[in-house]
Design a protein around this motif. Structure first.
Motif, mmCIF file in Angstrom:
data_model
loop_
_atom_site.group_PDB
_atom_site.id
_atom_site.type_symbol
_atom_site.label_atom_id
_atom_site.label_comp_id
_atom_site.label_asym_id
_atom_site.label_seq_id
_atom_site.Cartn_x
_atom_site.Cartn_y
_atom_site.Cartn_z
ATOM 1 N N LEU A 102 78.978 -74.734 -3.694
ATOM 2 C CA LEU A 102 77.761 -73.933 -3.844
ATOM 3 C C LEU A 102 78.050 -72.451 -3.632
ATOM 4 O O LEU A 102 77.521 -71.595 -4.354
ATOM 5 C CB LEU A 102 76.698 -74.414 -2.859
ATOM 6 N N ALA A 103 78.881 -72.127 -2.646
ATOM 7 C CA ALA A 103 79.213 -70.725 -2.377
ATOM 8 C C ALA A 103 79.900 -70.078 -3.577
ATOM 9 O O ALA A 103 79.755 -68.872 -3.817
ATOM 10 C CB ALA A 103 80.093 -70.624 -1.137
ATOM 11 N N ALA A 104 80.639 -70.876 -4.345
ATOM 12 C CA ALA A 104 81.325 -70.348 -5.524
ATOM 13 C C ALA A 104 80.347 -69.885 -6.601
ATOM 14 O O ALA A 104 80.731 -69.163 -7.527
ATOM 15 C CB ALA A 104 82.265 -71.416 -6.097
ATOM 16 N N LEU A 105 79.076 -70.286 -6.484
ATOM 17 C CA LEU A 105 78.077 -69.906 -7.491
ATOM 18 C C LEU A 105 77.387 -68.587 -7.166
ATOM 19 O O LEU A 105 76.637 -68.063 -8.000
ATOM 20 C CB LEU A 105 77.019 -71.013 -7.601
ATOM 21 N N ARG B 68 53.209 -64.764 -2.344
ATOM 22 C CA ARG B 68 53.553 -65.482 -1.114
ATOM 23 C C ARG B 68 55.066 -65.615 -1.037
ATOM 24 O O ARG B 68 55.688 -66.227 -1.893
ATOM 25 C CB ARG B 68 52.916 -66.872 -1.105
ATOM 26 N N LYS B 69 55.654 -65.089 0.005
ATOM 27 C CA LYS B 69 57.092 -65.216 0.173
ATOM 28 C C LYS B 69 57.455 -66.685 0.344
ATOM 29 O O LYS B 69 56.806 -67.411 1.090
ATOM 30 C CB LYS B 69 57.564 -64.406 1.386
ATOM 31 N N GLY B 70 58.499 -67.092 -0.341
ATOM 32 C CA GLY B 70 58.946 -68.473 -0.262
ATOM 33 C C GLY B 70 58.667 -69.279 -1.514
ATOM 34 O O GLY B 70 59.151 -70.400 -1.656
ATOM 35 N N LEU B 71 57.918 -68.690 -2.472
ATOM 36 C CA LEU B 71 57.569 -69.453 -3.670
ATOM 37 C C LEU B 71 58.758 -69.676 -4.589
ATOM 38 O O LEU B 71 58.829 -70.692 -5.274
ATOM 39 C CB LEU B 71 56.446 -68.748 -4.436
ATOM 40 N N PHE B 72 59.717 -68.736 -4.621
ATOM 41 C CA PHE B 72 60.842 -68.963 -5.527
ATOM 42 C C PHE B 72 61.650 -70.184 -5.105
ATOM 43 O O PHE B 72 62.066 -70.985 -5.949
ATOM 44 C CB PHE B 72 61.768 -67.743 -5.625
ATOM 45 N N ALA B 73 61.890 -70.326 -3.806
ATOM 46 C CA ALA B 73 62.628 -71.504 -3.343
ATOM 47 C C ALA B 73 61.915 -72.778 -3.762
ATOM 48 O O ALA B 73 62.559 -73.779 -4.119
ATOM 49 C CB ALA B 73 62.794 -71.453 -1.818
ATOM 50 N N GLN B 74 60.572 -72.746 -3.750
ATOM 51 C CA GLN B 74 59.825 -73.921 -4.193
ATOM 52 C C GLN B 74 60.004 -74.149 -5.691
ATOM 53 O O GLN B 74 59.981 -75.286 -6.164
ATOM 54 C CB GLN B 74 58.346 -73.743 -3.862
ATOM 55 N N LEU B 75 60.214 -73.052 -6.447
ATOM 56 C CA LEU B 75 60.473 -73.192 -7.884
ATOM 57 C C LEU B 75 61.803 -73.890 -8.155
ATOM 58 O O LEU B 75 61.983 -74.483 -9.219
ATOM 59 C CB LEU B 75 60.494 -71.821 -8.568
ATOM 60 N N VAL B 76 62.720 -73.792 -7.214
ATOM 61 C CA VAL B 76 64.004 -74.485 -7.358
ATOM 62 C C VAL B 76 63.863 -75.933 -6.919
ATOM 63 O O VAL B 76 64.387 -76.857 -7.563
ATOM 64 C CB VAL B 76 65.096 -73.762 -6.539
ATOM 65 N N VAL B 77 63.155 -76.145 -5.820
ATOM 66 C CA VAL B 77 62.966 -77.495 -5.282
ATOM 67 C C VAL B 77 62.252 -78.392 -6.299
ATOM 68 O O VAL B 77 62.610 -79.562 -6.477
ATOM 69 C CB VAL B 77 62.168 -77.416 -3.956
ATOM 70 N N ALA B 78 61.221 -77.852 -6.971
ATOM 71 C CA ALA B 78 60.406 -78.665 -7.879
ATOM 72 C C ALA B 78 61.206 -79.247 -9.047
ATOM 73 O O ALA B 78 61.169 -80.465 -9.276
ATOM 74 C CB ALA B 78 59.209 -77.861 -8.377
ATOM 75 N N PRO B 79 61.959 -78.454 -9.810
ATOM 76 C CA PRO B 79 62.716 -79.054 -10.914
ATOM 77 C C PRO B 79 63.878 -79.927 -10.443
ATOM 78 O O PRO B 79 64.294 -80.829 -11.176
ATOM 79 C CB PRO B 79 63.221 -77.848 -11.714
ATOM 80 N N LEU B 80 64.396 -79.648 -9.254
ATOM 81 C CA LEU B 80 65.419 -80.564 -8.736
ATOM 82 C C LEU B 80 64.860 -81.984 -8.633
ATOM 83 O O LEU B 80 65.557 -82.963 -8.916
ATOM 84 C CB LEU B 80 65.926 -80.092 -7.368
ATOM 85 N N LEU B 81 63.589 -82.084 -8.234
ATOM 86 C CA LEU B 81 62.965 -83.405 -8.161
ATOM 87 C C LEU B 81 62.492 -83.883 -9.525
ATOM 88 O O LEU B 81 62.800 -85.010 -9.938
ATOM 89 C CB LEU B 81 61.785 -83.368 -7.189
ATOM 90 N N GLN B 82 61.761 -83.024 -10.234
ATOM 91 C CA GLN B 82 61.108 -83.458 -11.464
ATOM 92 C C GLN B 82 62.110 -83.765 -12.582
ATOM 93 O O GLN B 82 61.935 -84.739 -13.319
ATOM 94 C CB GLN B 82 60.133 -82.370 -11.946
ATOM 95 N N GLU C 275 75.729 -80.090 -10.033
ATOM 96 C CA GLU C 275 75.418 -80.026 -11.465
ATOM 97 C C GLU C 275 73.932 -79.760 -11.688
ATOM 98 O O GLU C 275 73.551 -78.940 -12.542
ATOM 99 C CB GLU C 275 75.838 -81.331 -12.143
ATOM 100 N N ALA C 276 73.069 -80.435 -10.913
ATOM 101 C CA ALA C 276 71.633 -80.232 -11.061
ATOM 102 C C ALA C 276 71.234 -78.830 -10.619
ATOM 103 O O ALA C 276 70.440 -78.153 -11.293
ATOM 104 C CB ALA C 276 70.881 -81.275 -10.245
ATOM 105 N N PHE C 277 71.768 -78.378 -9.503
ATOM 106 C CA PHE C 277 71.445 -77.046 -9.006
ATOM 107 C C PHE C 277 71.887 -75.978 -9.999
ATOM 108 O O PHE C 277 71.160 -75.005 -10.252
ATOM 109 C CB PHE C 277 72.113 -76.827 -7.650
ATOM 110 N N THR C 278 73.055 -76.154 -10.586
ATOM 111 C CA THR C 278 73.550 -75.209 -11.595
ATOM 112 C C THR C 278 72.613 -75.162 -12.797
ATOM 113 O O THR C 278 72.296 -74.083 -13.318
ATOM 114 C CB THR C 278 74.967 -75.605 -12.033
ATOM 115 N N ALA C 279 72.130 -76.335 -13.224
ATOM 116 C CA ALA C 279 71.213 -76.372 -14.362
ATOM 117 C C ALA C 279 69.901 -75.652 -14.039
ATOM 118 O O ALA C 279 69.363 -74.916 -14.876
ATOM 119 C CB ALA C 279 70.934 -77.821 -14.751
ATOM 120 N N VAL C 280 69.394 -75.823 -12.835
ATOM 121 C CA VAL C 280 68.151 -75.159 -12.440
ATOM 122 C C VAL C 280 68.349 -73.650 -12.377
ATOM 123 O O VAL C 280 67.494 -72.869 -12.826
ATOM 124 C CB VAL C 280 67.645 -75.706 -11.093
#
Length: 462
Positions: free
Chosen positions: A338-341, A381-395, A429-434
């Motif tokens: 992850l750090a390499a990204l 609202r601070k923190g919404l971007f992280a939620q934008l990453v969390v949501a597609p990781l699940l969906q 792989e999923a995190f990279t795609a998001v």
């Protein structure tokens, strides 16, 4: 045939789960899950995976906030619970000494050989409450120091050492405890010099934001505390039992020997709630100073046979499967990949942590278009971007994660300690795609951001 049939009850009423919560429990939970797209129906779980009613698998990178250290339904822990139920033990008589609590205490103390005794309760917050009470009584002083942004539980005593105003608001008056910034030795010494400090409670890695204590801070803090005859309390409720690649996270630095250590979560095996406070002999002997004080601190369900059997089975599995070393190896691999990204994605600012407790932090991008979108979310609202990453990781990728705290642009990874390279590959792989989607203008992702803004602010349009 009459009688209770659990399978039939679930078959008949399981589909009502979200409605039942809305009507009878915390009504904001189903509302929140629906808003962020987490209102799934999971049918079963095993190891590091869930399966929904359509048979699709989901990778669990949350582990019940660290409870599922060995994953769900580990066969050894499960069998231990079958065995203890079948044994028909005379449990919780309150006026005898059953063997299982003594055996679990003996085993736990082998991982902290400088400590001598254990109190068993039912949760992490109860373990913290015990440590706070014991520190105050043993030292004869009223005040506990804690760190800003700390999380130690939500009952009144542990809430008094909670470093987040959002949890404390509306529950005053609390105990007269004092926060310092993590790593600030000068502030620690100033407070200790007042002579009324019983102890200092600290998470070796703060759960909120995944912030390790600065190098050298714990040994130096311990030295100051001993000089002022105050106690060091290590909250290992989330970091303990191998999570960080050491059995206890305080063991990352040589010479650190807390006076009291709080554990819970993973000790349960994911089955029976349990908390434990490990401490020095002289502290326990002060609290329990006579037969008249034998029940001065106790818990109705503490030391119950099911919890003790689960804890013994968990520790046995950890030794047999070398779980601590495995968590260190897998955590290093995941963190390095992850750090390499970070250099690839301008929205990705930092990857930190130890073992399988990893924080992924996002920050303001450089490019104009991304900066505009980022600013829109931050203004709402601070923190919404992280939620934008969390949501597609699940969906889209069927991976369960969550943000590491309110108003934080940080995702915390605390998966079961049993994950391996296959799970690392799947997550990266999923995190990279998001992240590719976010940086390439991914409309669905940013549209979801607008939906969250409306949900939080009630705006008609953004």
């Amino acid at each position: 045939m009459t009688g209770f049939d659990l399978a039939q009850l679930l078959a008949e009423r399981g589909a009502e789960r979200y409605d039942l919560h809305t009507r009878h429990l915390n009504h904001q939970l189903p509302r929140m899950l629906h808003t962020i797209g987490f209102d799934k129906v999971y049918e079963r779980g095993e190891g590091a995976y869930f399966w929904d009613r359509d048979g699709r698998d989901y990778l669990d990178m949350l582990a019940g906030f660290g409870v599922m250290g060995l994953g769900r339904h580990h066969p050894v822990v499960r069998q231990a619970l079958h065995d203890v139920l079948d044994a028909g033990l005379p449990d919780l008589t309150r006026f005898d000494c059953q063997p299982l609590p003594g055996l679990l205490a003996e085993k736990l103390l082998t991982y902290a050989p400088h400590l001598d005794r254990v109190f068993f309760g039912n949760s992490g917050t109860e373990a913290v409450e015990t440590a706070v009470k014991f520190a105050r009584y043993a030292t004869g002083r009223p005040r506990i120091l804690y760190c800003t942004h700390a999380f130690h539980g939500l009952t009144t005593g542990s809430l008094s050492v909670n470093g987040e105003d959002g949890f404390r608001e509306g529950f005053a008056p609390l105990l007269p405890d004092t926060a310092i910034d993590m790593g600030d030795l000068d502030a620690l010494e100033r407070e200790l010099s007042k002579g009324d400090v019983a102890g200092f409670i600290v998470e070796p890695i703060q759960g909120k934001g995944v912030h390790p204590t600065p190098p050298g801070f714990l040994p130096a803090a311990q030295q100051l505390l001993r000089r002022h005859k105050a106690l060091l309390i290590a909250d290992e409720v989330q970091t303990g039992l191998g999570r960080t690649g050491d059995f206890f996270a305080y063991q990352h630095e040589d010479g650190v020997e807390p006076d009291l250590v709080c554990v819970a979560k993973a000790l349960s095996g994911g089955y029976v709630p349990v908390g434990a406070t490990l401490g020095k002999d002289w502290i326990f002997k002060k609290v329990y100073s006579s037969m008249d004080r034998v029940l001065v601190h106790s818990a109705s369900f503490g030391s119950n046979a099911q919890a003790m059997a689960a804890g013994l089975a968990v520790l046995s599995v950890m030794e047999d499967e070398q779980t601590v070393a495995h968590a260190r190896h897998t955590g290093d691999l995941l963190r390095e990949r992850l750090a390499a990204l970070v250099d690839t994605y301008e929205l990705l600012h930092d990857v930190r942590g130890r073992g399988l407790m990893i924080g992924i932090e996002f920050g303001k991008p450089r490019s104009l278009v991304l900066r505009g979108r980022w600013t829109m979310l931050q203004a709402a609202r601070k923190g919404l971007f992280a939620q934008l990453v969390v949501a597609p990781l699940l969906q889209r990728h069927r991976i369960l994660t969550q943000v590491s705290g309110d108003h934080l642009e940080v995702i915390k990874l605390i998966p079961p300690l049993i994950i391996g390279e296959r799970e690392v590959d799947r997550f990266v792989e999923a995190f990279t795609a998001v992240m590719d989607d976010a940086h390439n203008g991914g409309g669905l992702m940013w549209d979801f951001g607008r939906t969250l803004v409306k949900a939080h602010l009630g705006r008609a349009a953004v």
